[in-house]
Design an enzyme around this catalytic site. Structure first.
Site: not given
Length: 303
Positions: A17, A62, A251
């Site tokens: 799960k 689950t 950057h």
């Protein structure tokens, strides 16, 4: 073209799960405490009958895993995500017969107390915008593995970083620099060799070390900075075997103001989010024990 004629068989499989959002409020005193986590549970074993015949007799739903995660936040407590994850993993392996291994992956979201009339409020918080704390716990018949970590630690320094002497070819247009902004969003994970750990104290100390090393190392490359961070963490904590680091180079390019007759002495920048360099490294002890399944992730397993 070569045709393959071998038998078709079921390979590795696992289930669980994912991303259960669990918020635990401690209300034992007038000053409440909060822990806010996302918990993913993953069970490993022989669940081939479910795949091959739809037979669920060895499958712990689950939903049951989800309910266990919520109940354990109260029954067992949620003081540190590492200890909470260990408790969940051991339960699934020790108490659920078909399960031979469990992987628990946790992210923790930080809150800070709201300040009202100059004082911290007892039961109101504001979401902190810093890093997300992580943990990954694996338990099976062969042992227990704990990986702590953090992600999304956005950090920047305005000088103390250079980049020069790099390899060049006909496509290289990047100019060398001896004074640049260095910024990244760090992902750092560290593997423990024991579970006898003051988890919260070690986490705080590692974060402190990461920030201090990033700030104080005069960097000739982001790669060098990552190595020095990993080295400093290992030197400080003998309970760690290795550190893995991932750093996108955020950057910052000095913006051209000369066309307006304005001097720009590394003061105004364009922050580019894409594309970016992605620097990754592992720093480890020469006598580090085998990692076993410590890095065998549930989330992103197929990626």
């Amino acid at each position: 073209m070569t045709d393959l004629t071998g038998a078709i068989v079921l390979g590795e499989h696992q289930y669980g799960k994912a991303e259960n959002r669990v918020v635990r409020i401690y209300r034992d005193t007038p000053r409440h405490e909060i822990r806010d986590v996302s918990v993913s549970t993953c069970l490993r074993g022989d669940f081939s009958a479910a795949h091959l015949a739809g037979d669920q007799s060895s499958v712990l739903p689950t939903d049951t895993q989800k309910q266990t995660a919520y109940s354990y936040a109260k029954e067992k407590g949620l003081d540190s995500i590492e200890e909470y994850g260990l408790t969940l993993a051991r339960h699934f392996v020790d108490d659920v017969a078909p399960v031979v291994g469990a992987r628990i992956e946790i992210e923790e979201y930080a809150w800070q107390r709201a300040v009202v009339d100059g004082a911290e409020h007892d039961h109101t918080w504001v979401r902190k915008g810093e890093e997300v704390r992580t943990a990954a716990i694996t338990v099976d018949a062969d042992g227990t593995w704990v990986v702590g970590g953090l992600k999304d630690l956005v950090i920047l320094k305005s000088t103390g970083s250079e980049f020069f002497g790099f390899l060049k070819d006909e496509y290289t247009i990047l100019e060398e620099t001896h004074d640049r902004v260095m910024a990244t969003s760090l992902v750092v994970q560290w593997r423990f060799v024991t579970t006898d750990v003051d988890w919260n104290s070690v986490y705080a100390g590692i974060k402190e070390q990461i920030v201090a090393t990033f700030a104080t190392v005069h960097s000739l490359a982001l790669q060098q900075t990552l190595y020095e961070i990993g080295k400093a963490i290992l030197e400080r904590y003998p309970v760690l075997a290795e550190v893995r680091l991932s750093a996108p180079n955020k950057h910052h390019f000095a913006h051209d103001l000369a066309r307006f007759g304005v001097e720009n002495d590394n003061e105004v920048f364009h922050a580019a989010d894409r594309p970016y360099g992605l620097i990754q490294a592992t720093v480890q002890r020469s006598d580090a024990p085998d990692p076993g399944p410590a890095w065998s992730a549930y989330a992103g397993w197929l990626s």
